[in-house]
Design a protein around this motif. Structure first.
Motif, PDB file in Angstrom:
ATOM      1  N   HIS A   1      -5.193  36.679  30.089  1.00 28.96           N
ATOM      2  CA  HIS A   1      -4.602  35.895  31.167  1.00 28.96           C
ATOM      3  C   HIS A   1      -3.227  36.450  31.513  1.00 28.96           C
ATOM      4  O   HIS A   1      -2.542  37.043  30.663  1.00 28.96           O
TER       5      HIS A   1
ATOM      6  N   GLN B   1       5.178  31.287  25.053  1.00 29.65           N
ATOM      7  CA  GLN B   1       6.115  30.453  25.812  1.00 29.65           C
ATOM      8  C   GLN B   1       6.462  31.138  27.124  1.00 29.65           C
ATOM      9  O   GLN B   1       6.738  32.341  27.158  1.00 29.65           O
TER      10      GLN B   1
ATOM     11  N   ARG C   1       6.458  24.497  30.907  1.00 28.66           N
ATOM     12  CA  ARG C   1       5.154  24.207  30.314  1.00 28.66           C
ATOM     13  C   ARG C   1       4.065  24.413  31.354  1.00 28.66           C
ATOM     14  O   ARG C   1       4.124  23.856  32.449  1.00 28.66           O
ATOM     15  N   VAL C   2       3.071  25.222  31.012  1.00 25.24           N
ATOM     16  CA  VAL C   2       1.915  25.382  31.883  1.00 25.24           C
ATOM     17  C   VAL C   2       1.161  24.060  31.913  1.00 25.24           C
ATOM     18  O   VAL C   2       0.954  23.434  30.860  1.00 25.24           O
TER      19      VAL C   2
ATOM     20  N   ARG D   1      -1.482  21.072  31.711  1.00 24.09           N
ATOM     21  CA  ARG D   1      -2.555  20.931  30.719  1.00 24.09           C
ATOM     22  C   ARG D   1      -3.904  21.409  31.252  1.00 24.09           C
ATOM     23  O   ARG D   1      -4.704  21.976  30.521  1.00 24.09           O
TER      24      ARG D   1
ATOM     25  N   GLU E   1      -3.966  25.072  30.903  1.00 24.82           N
ATOM     26  CA  GLU E   1      -4.073  25.433  29.483  1.00 24.82           C
ATOM     27  C   GLU E   1      -5.501  25.253  28.979  1.00 24.82           C
ATOM     28  O   GLU E   1      -6.020  26.084  28.220  1.00 24.82           O
TER      29      GLU E   1
ATOM     30  N   MET F   1      -7.611  28.053  30.204  1.00 30.21           N
ATOM     31  CA  MET F   1      -7.317  29.280  29.465  1.00 30.21           C
ATOM     32  C   MET F   1      -7.980  29.282  28.095  1.00 30.21           C
ATOM     33  O   MET F   1      -8.374  30.342  27.577  1.00 30.21           O
ATOM     34  N   ALA F   2      -8.118  28.096  27.498  1.00 31.21           N
ATOM     35  CA  ALA F   2      -8.684  28.005  26.152  1.00 31.21           C
ATOM     36  C   ALA F   2     -10.205  28.073  26.140  1.00 31.21           C
ATOM     37  O   ALA F   2     -10.811  28.309  25.091  1.00 31.21           O
TER      38      ALA F   2
END
Length: 339
Positions: free
Chosen positions: A205, A246, A262-263, A265, A268, A271-272
């Motif tokens: 990413h 970070q 903070r990206v 949620r 995120e 991405m996970a």
């Protein structure tokens, strides 16, 4: 044909940002980590954070030098200089332990036959170096760019152009030859007016920013997982992802601040999630579903707050700006006829 007044053209260039303002999403919360204390750092353009140190360069017009900063204090703890002045430095990217890539890649007037990247040693203490230089050429002619990134694992360089309605993503050869021009390969597009970008440590990413917004994309397919507003900054021209993932953002200006963000949620989570096998030969057809700053008014991935009111307001803004342009152009033509 009469030329439109500069004010009207400027309004049209600003249109993507006005559309974003129509939706007015809440920006990502930023936490100030430090402020540059060195009065010589006045146009920080590009940021690398590695091994507990932050590295930055000044924008075009500065002599050949790189600043190394202690993020616990904001104080400069090292400067690397070289003798040859660059043409238009705009970016810095990781190059391995104790080194960074400096991107002499700016070309506002689109007149350069090629651009240049330099591999520069950095660390605590002042030093003078003779950096290794590599010439890069675009496949489609002179291009302005401010974004230089390094692909984790391979060390391969990635350049993103600063197109108004969408940035073109180019990849450098796996091995750079210092003795001849190295041809860049176009592989896709991303958001417009890109000022910087960085890979995440997973190598799958990356994040690209412009003056007010950032987008997270997969690599190498360049599928956009979502975008989000950044904290307000004077002229946001840097973004970095450290070894822990970070995200940090910076801006031009004397004693400017570097913030962590903070990206969201939803991004995120995307991405996970497991990703398909990377495409080993991405082409120019590989692009995010929304490729320019026209996406500013869209909700980020997973956000279902509804966009029809924003679209209506955005449409009104478009029509209003076009009307201003037509009236101003007609008025200028009438004045020339009377003269």
């Amino acid at each position: 044909m009469p030329r439109a007044p500069e004010g009207a053209l400027a309004a049209l260039v600003a249109l993507p940002f006005l559309l974003g303002a129509a939706r007015a999403p809440a920006p990502a919360a930023g936490e100030v980590l430090f402020a540059f204390q060195d009065p010589e750092i006045v146009e920080s353009s590009g940021l690398v954070v590695r091994d507990g140190l932050a590295v930055t360069v000044n924008d075009s017009g500065d002599p050949g030098r790189v600043f190394v900063v202690d993020p616990t204090s904001g104080e400069t703890v090292g400067v690397t200089r070289w003798d040859t002045d660059p043409r238009d430095v705009e970016a810095v990217a990781p190059a391995g332990p104790g080194e960074v890539w400096v991107g002499d890649i700016g070309d506002n007037r689109h007149v350069r036959d090629s651009i240049e990247v330099l591999r520069v040693p950095v660390g605590r203490g002042d030093r003078t170096a003779e950096p290794e230089r590599f010439e890069l050429v675009y496949p489609d002619g002179a291009t302005d760019a401010e974004t230089l990134m390094t692909e984790p694992g391979t060390g391969r360089l990635v350049v993103v152009s600063k197109g108004v309605f969408g940035g073109t993503v180019y990849r450098a050869p796996a091995r750079l030859d210092p003795g001849r021009p190295n041809r860049l390969e176009e592989i896709g597009t991303t958001l417009g007016l890109a000022t910087d970008g960085s890979f995440f440590p997973d190598g799958r990413h990356l994040v690209v920013r412009n003056y007010g917004r950032a987008a997270v994309l997969t690599w190498p397919r360049l599928e956009e997982l979502g975008s989000f507003d950044l904290p307000p900054q004077e002229q946001g021209e840097s973004i970095a992802v450290d070894e822990r993932g970070q995200v940090l953002v910076g801006t031009e200006g004397a004693f400017s601040e570097v913030q962590s963000v903070r990206v969201p949620r939803a991004i995120e989570a995307a991405m996970a999630s497991p990703s398909p096998t990377p495409d080993p030969t991405p082409t120019s057809s590989a692009s995010p579903s929304t490729t320019s700053d026209e996406v500013v008014g869209e909700a980020e991935s997973g956000d279902e707050d509804g966009s029809w009111p924003a679209l209506l307001v955005g449409g009104a803004v478009v029509l209003g700006l076009l009307l201003v342009l037509l009236v101003a152009t007609a008025g200028a033509a009438a004045r020339r006829r009377r003269g």
